[in-house]
Enzyme design. Structure first.
Site, PDB file in Angstrom:
ATOM      1  N   HIS A  23     -10.601  -2.652   1.424  1.00 28.81           N
ATOM      2  CA  HIS A  23     -10.791  -1.365   0.829  1.00 28.81           C
ATOM      3  C   HIS A  23     -11.631  -1.172  -0.508  1.00 28.81           C
ATOM      4  CE1 HIS A  23      -9.121   3.204   0.816  1.00 28.81           C
ATOM      5  NE2 HIS A  23     -10.278   2.929   1.514  1.00 28.81           N
TER       6      HIS A  23
ATOM      7  N   ASP B 201       0.726  -1.166   0.013  1.00 29.30           N
ATOM      8  CA  ASP B 201      -0.120  -0.159   0.088  1.00 29.30           C
ATOM      9  C   ASP B 201       0.925   1.280   0.006  1.00 29.30           C
ATOM     10  OD1 ASP B 201      -2.009   1.746   0.152  1.00 29.30           O
ATOM     11  OD2 ASP B 201      -2.924   0.819   1.893  1.00 29.30           O
ATOM     12  N   ASP B 202       0.708   2.042  -0.999  1.00 26.26           N
ATOM     13  CA  ASP B 202       1.316   3.334  -1.106  1.00 26.26           C
ATOM     14  C   ASP B 202       3.168   3.208  -0.974  1.00 26.26           C
ATOM     15  OD1 ASP B 202      -1.119   4.292  -0.656  1.00 26.26           O
ATOM     16  OD2 ASP B 202      -0.626   5.726   0.812  1.00 26.26           O
TER      17      ASP B 202
ATOM     18  N   HIS C 117       1.086   1.997   4.150  1.00 33.11           N
ATOM     19  CA  HIS C 117       0.273   3.304   4.348  1.00 33.11           C
ATOM     20  C   HIS C 117       0.370   4.093   5.563  1.00 33.11           C
ATOM     21  CE1 HIS C 117      -3.484   5.584   4.135  1.00 33.11           C
ATOM     22  NE2 HIS C 117      -3.642   5.297   2.865  1.00 33.11           N
TER      23      HIS C 117
ATOM     24  N   SER D  84     -10.449  14.227  24.273  1.00 36.42           N
ATOM     25  CA  SER D  84     -11.841  14.865  24.351  1.00 36.42           C
ATOM     26  C   SER D  84     -12.767  13.652  24.422  1.00 36.42           C
ATOM     27  CB  SER D  84     -12.514  15.920  23.150  1.00 36.42           C
ATOM     28  OG  SER D  84     -13.894  15.639  23.345  1.00 36.42           O
TER      29      SER D  84
ATOM     30  N   CYS E 280      -5.790   3.986  -3.908  1.00 36.32           N
ATOM     31  CA  CYS E 280      -6.252   2.695  -3.400  1.00 36.32           C
ATOM     32  C   CYS E 280      -7.397   1.859  -4.182  1.00 36.32           C
ATOM     33  CB  CYS E 280      -6.510   2.471  -1.985  1.00 36.32           C
ATOM     34  SG  CYS E 280      -5.203   3.447  -0.946  1.00 36.32           S
TER      35      CYS E 280
ATOM     36  N   ASN F  67      -0.400   2.234  -5.782  1.00 31.87           N
ATOM     37  CA  ASN F  67      -0.331   3.534  -6.108  1.00 31.87           C
ATOM     38  C   ASN F  67       0.998   3.948  -5.654  1.00 31.87           C
ATOM     39  OD1 ASN F  67      -2.723   4.081  -3.776  1.00 31.87           O
ATOM     40  ND2 ASN F  67      -0.858   4.973  -3.359  1.00 31.87           N
TER      41      ASN F  67
HETATM   42 CA    CA Z   1      -2.767   2.988  -1.626  1.00 30.40          CA
END
Ligand code: CA
Length: 507
Positions: free
Chosen positions: A149, A53-54, A262, A191, A95, A316
């Site tokens: 994904h 991924d990436d 990623h 929070s 992706c 990618n």
């Molecule tokens: Ca990707």
């Protein structure tokens, strides 16, 4: 006439298929090799796809990265020496479009996933036919592991689109953890109200297991410590699968998609500081390289290496908006764009005995090509759907013939629903793109920029100018007609096969 990718003609094998080169000599050489394999073994090949991924074109040593960019990749480099290293393999700009394209053989404008679906967003692979479905119908055991994904809606989950079993998460890494990390989201972490608000969003925070046709079982909530172990756990799951299959006559398809690299990267503790760079992204690359080594070793130890087509790639280019938690690419711009940096990805293909060792090629290969190529190798070419347009070309002869050449003439670059550019040979003719002007974008990343349209087009010679900095058009007008006709023919296919927009587009 000697082959030339710009001059040589293509053949359109059917109205719904992308035209391709027909290299007759290499086709018969490849057919002889495949026939010999089938006769000798009585088998069809197993298929292992490892999708990172990436991860960038330049991250691996065999692409000029590795130790030179602070993260040696000896296992991936060895795989490249044993097989075919592709220098012009193309994904889509992000992706989900890439992954859907890989599994359907169709461009995003045809399968409809133009961008990743967000938290719980509807839409996915409904109506599409995946490679897993084709192979399962032909008797393959099909396993998906890791990142999915491709839509979280029921009809788009892996166990409903052809996979016998799925062990992984349905979304994307940062969705599970970024709001838990005080470095990125202090206003949520500190929070209680906002933390509860995030937790109530329609998003499954767990990684899951499912079997064919069944419902999802939550395995574990993906906290930051859990996330850091996912790639290790998923690798073990795939190793178990490979060991189980070793004793079986049935061929298999393993689609192993890593979490890394990623953003945000939290490497397994065994890999913290393991890279010379000591950076989490680089440590993750070292971990991913080891995973390729473990899968390869399992294939070897179980005697399946010579029966298995292995493909290692990335979905990618680098996500530069999160730099330095980002990949390395020598090309222009990044993920989200149609500059080379967005879509030109590392890709190594290996099948000992069938694909000659030590080859490299700059022939064009697109993610769409996986479906028709694997279908041909599995002897089910006739099962590829004929009621829709298939953008992939069969690259069997390119892979199997000694010194084979790519069967693809054109690379088509799409940016969401805008046609962006065409590549043929060393030339890329660009009509529209993302601006990566550093006064306007972050780092400069492909999601941040504005779109630019070039009224006359720009022409880049990717051999003289791989970073796409100097338009060469005014000196090279002799090519213009052929580029324009390549684009026209491509766009005309959408007249008979209308585009589909499921997620994204409309602009
Ligand atoms: Ca990707």
């Amino acid at each position: 006439m000697p082959f030339d990718p710009i001059v040589s003609p293509t053949v359109r094998v059917a109205p719904h298929r992308e035209p391709q080169f027909v290299h007759e000599d290499q086709q018969s050489a490849a057919a002889r090799r495949l026939d010999e394999y089938r006769t000798r073994t009585g088998r069809r090949p197993n298929v292992l796809v490892v999708l990172f991924d990436d991860v960038g074109w330049g991250d691996f040593g065999c692409y000029g990265g590795g130790g030179a960019v602070g993260a040696p990749t000896p296992n991936i480099d060895r795989l490249a020496r044993e097989g075919l290293l592709l220098t012009s393999c193309y994904s889509e700009p992000s992706c989900s479009p890439s992954r859907a394209t890989l599994l359907t053989g169709r461009l995003p404008m045809r399968h409809g996933l133009l961008r990743p679906p967000m938290y719980g967003e509807a839409g996915g692979l409904a109506g599409e036919v995946t490679l897993a479905e084709l192979l399962a119908e032909a008797g393959y055991v099909t396993q998906a592991v890791g990142k999915w994904h491709l839509g979280e809606s029921r009809e788009s989950q892996p166990q409903h689109v052809g996979f016998d079993d799925f062990y992984g998460f349905l979304s994307v890494s940062d969705m599970y953890t970024e709001w838990r990390d005080p470095y990125f989201f202090p206003e949520i972490v500190y929070s209680e109200e906002r933390t509860a608000w995030v937790e109530n969003q329609p998003f499954n925070r767990c990684f899951v297991h499912a079997t064919r046709g069944g419902e999802l079982d939550n395995v574990e909530e993906v906290t930051i410590p859990v996330l850091s172990q996912l790639d290790d756990k998923w690798c073990e799951y795939s190793i178990d699968f490979l060991r189980r299959q070793a004793g079986s006559d049935a061929p298999w398809f393993l689609y192993h998609c890593t979490r890394g690299a990623h953003f945000d990267n939290y490497p397994h503790e065994r890999y913290l500081g393991s890279s010379p760079a000591k950076h989490p992204y680089k440590d993750t690359i070292v971990e991913l390289d080891a995973i390729v080594g473990r899968l390869h070793e399992t294939l070897h130890d179980t005697g399946q290496l010579e029966d298995t087509l292995v493909i290692v790639s990335s979905d990618n280019g680098p996500e530069m908006e999160t730099w330095p938690d980002a990949a390395y690419s020598p090309f222009r711009c990044a993920k989200g764009s149609t500059w080379e940096g967005g879509v030109r990805v590392p890709a190594i293909v290996s099948w000992p005995g069938l694909i000659d060792a030590g080859r490299s090629s700059d022939g064009l290969v697109a993610f769409t090509d996986l479906v028709p190529t694997v279908a041909a190798l599995a002897d089910i070419a006739g099962s590829v759907p004929s009621d829709r347009f298939i953008d992939g070309v069969d690259q069997t002869s390119f892979l199997l013939a000694p010194e084979g050449q790519s069967n693809r003439k054109y690379q088509y670059y799409w940016l969401l629903d805008h046609f962006s550019a065409l590549r043929v040979g060393e030339y890329k003719f660009m009509l529209e793109s993302i601006s990566d002007d550093d006064r306007d974008v972050l780092n400069p990343g492909g999601f941040t920029g504005v779109t630019q349209r070039y009224p006359y087009g720009r022409l880049y010679n990717l051999y003289l100018d791989p970073k796409e900095t100097r338009s060469y058009l005014i000196r090279k007008l002799a090519y213009l007609d052929s580029f324009q006709s390549g684009i026209r023919e491509h766009l005309l296919t959408f007249r008979d096969f209308p585009p589909k927009r499921v997620v994204g587009g409309g602009g």
